[in-house]
Design an enzyme around this catalytic site. Sequence first.
Site, short mmCIF file in Angstrom:
data_model
loop_
_atom_site.label_atom_id
_atom_site.label_comp_id
_atom_site.label_asym_id
_atom_site.label_seq_id
_atom_site.Cartn_x
_atom_site.Cartn_y
_atom_site.Cartn_z
N LYS A 75 -36.23 32.84 0.17
CA LYS A 75 -37.38 33.37 -0.87
C LYS A 75 -38.05 34.49 0.08
CE LYS A 75 -39.34 30.92 -3.71
NZ LYS A 75 -40.36 29.73 -4.21
N SER A 99 -42.12 36.24 -5.32
CA SER A 99 -40.79 36.62 -4.34
C SER A 99 -39.69 36.88 -5.27
CB SER A 99 -40.63 35.46 -3.65
OG SER A 99 -40.46 34.16 -4.69
N ASP A 159 -48.41 22.65 -8.65
CA ASP A 159 -47.97 23.34 -9.74
C ASP A 159 -46.39 22.56 -10.20
OD1 ASP A 159 -47.34 25.35 -11.48
OD2 ASP A 159 -46.26 26.48 -10.06
N ILE A 205 -30.41 35.48 -6.73
CA ILE A 205 -30.19 34.64 -7.74
C ILE A 205 -31.58 34.22 -8.45
CG2 ILE A 205 -28.41 33.25 -6.67
CD1 ILE A 205 -30.27 31.35 -5.56
N GLY A 206 -32.60 34.87 -8.44
CA GLY A 206 -33.86 34.48 -9.00
C GLY A 206 -35.14 35.56 -8.63
N HIS A 207 -35.87 35.65 -9.52
CA HIS A 207 -37.19 36.66 -9.30
C HIS A 207 -38.17 35.56 -9.69
CE1 HIS A 207 -35.05 40.31 -8.57
NE2 HIS A 207 -34.33 40.09 -9.42
N GLY A 208 -39.35 35.26 -8.77
CA GLY A 208 -40.67 34.94 -9.27
C GLY A 208 -41.96 35.93 -9.25
N GLY A 209 -42.95 35.42 -9.67
CA GLY A 209 -44.25 36.37 -9.62
C GLY A 209 -44.50 36.79 -8.21
#
EC number: 2.7.11.1
Length: 469
Positions: free
Chosen positions: A49, A32, A148, A26-30
């Site tokens: 994650k 994970s 953050d 459902i998502g991508h991060g820098g």
Amino acid sequence: MSQEDITGKDRLQELIGADYRLQWIIGHGGMSTVWLADDVVNDREVAIKVLRPEFSDNQEFLNRFRNEAQAAENIDSEHVVATYDYREVPDPAGHTFCFIVMEFVRGESLADLLEREGRLPEDLALDVMEQAAHGLSVIHRMDMVHRDIKPGNMLITANGIVKITDFGIAKAAAAVPLTRTGMVVGTAQYVSPEQAQGKEVTAASDIYSLGVVGYEMMAGRRPFTGDSSVSVAIAHINQAPPQMPTSISAQTRELIGIALRKDPGRRFPDGNEMALAVSAVRLGKRPPQPRTSAMMAQAEAPSPSESTAMLGRVARPATITQEAAPKRGSGIGIGLFIAALLAVIIGAVIYAGTTGILFNDTPEETTTPETITETYTPTVEETTSQWVPPTPPTRSTFTEPETTSHRPTTSEESTSEEPTTEAPTSSRTVPQIPTSTPRTSASVPVETNAPADDLIDAVNGLLDVGGAQ
């Protein structure tokens, strides 16, 4: 889904084990990849994650992230996304496979809401700030710092509850070398001056970031913009934020002005005091000054109000769909971006050494800024019963069109105006919002006197790894 994808999912499922059944990405991060999964034991949906191998192989990062993840399991707040589980498993190649299991929130990020609406009415924005401040107060009482805070890390549910997410990831990110492929640049638009300079980060740093979020929600723009992350960071360190629109109440402008003070010792020191101050402003009062007797009480959890219900109606919980896996070449693109950013840093250092434009963190004498009045012309009648979202203005990652400029000022308090009379008690009604908002940017020269090498240190403080907004 291709056979290759299915095979990859099956391998991942074997590592995660039988307690959680993966559904889809459902998502991508820098750092994970995030999966929607079923918690088989507790019969609930969760978000898992999965850390990328380049981070889990870094021992210093792993130690920091492990400590933060385990501490986050003890955070009990309606306004912080819950952390349920953290595990490390050796994979067949001998690497450490890490994943963290979190509460799955069906909601919309504040970033997406602002992208669509442009800005929020004052009452709704203050509601968001009070809820977020209360979540931060729980984090800060445990001697932890989020590091953050930004709209992308604030989720809004269908019933108007604000939840802070991605807790603890930025601290661990500091352990990763800056040149590692796959890194993304930290969020310069919301970074505190001390964080931008690589100085000690405290709870007051989170308050500054929340102040930037509050400014953006109500003004429809961020206080500082620029052509690059470096220029935005320098603005946070040296420039006074432009005055907020006069359509915003004086006590709210004063609240944001205190949160955006350059000196962390003069801000609200933690989420508890920020929550108390926002609560006072929502009642039509001036915000108490930081660290005074009025701020000794513990803030009560904000009760749902008319604005909370309205916030839930404005937010649009995302429809959960499968997200395509990132292309293999994406890491190369990010690596090129990092290289370009480092080139900007080198150029900035050379320019600083030849022109005398350096950093200065010492307080400057306060001058009286020129007052610029921003006029807002509603296109529909103001109503207290229902808010009709405006047509959103065009938003930009770094630069925004300049329609008005302020003269240079050295006062960090230009957003704070002393009201001459006590504001009346708020009726907690939702005001009509204009459909068009003039947008302004401050044009302030940087005049500083610290060593030139501090420029690199300041920017290094920025380059934390974070999730995608």
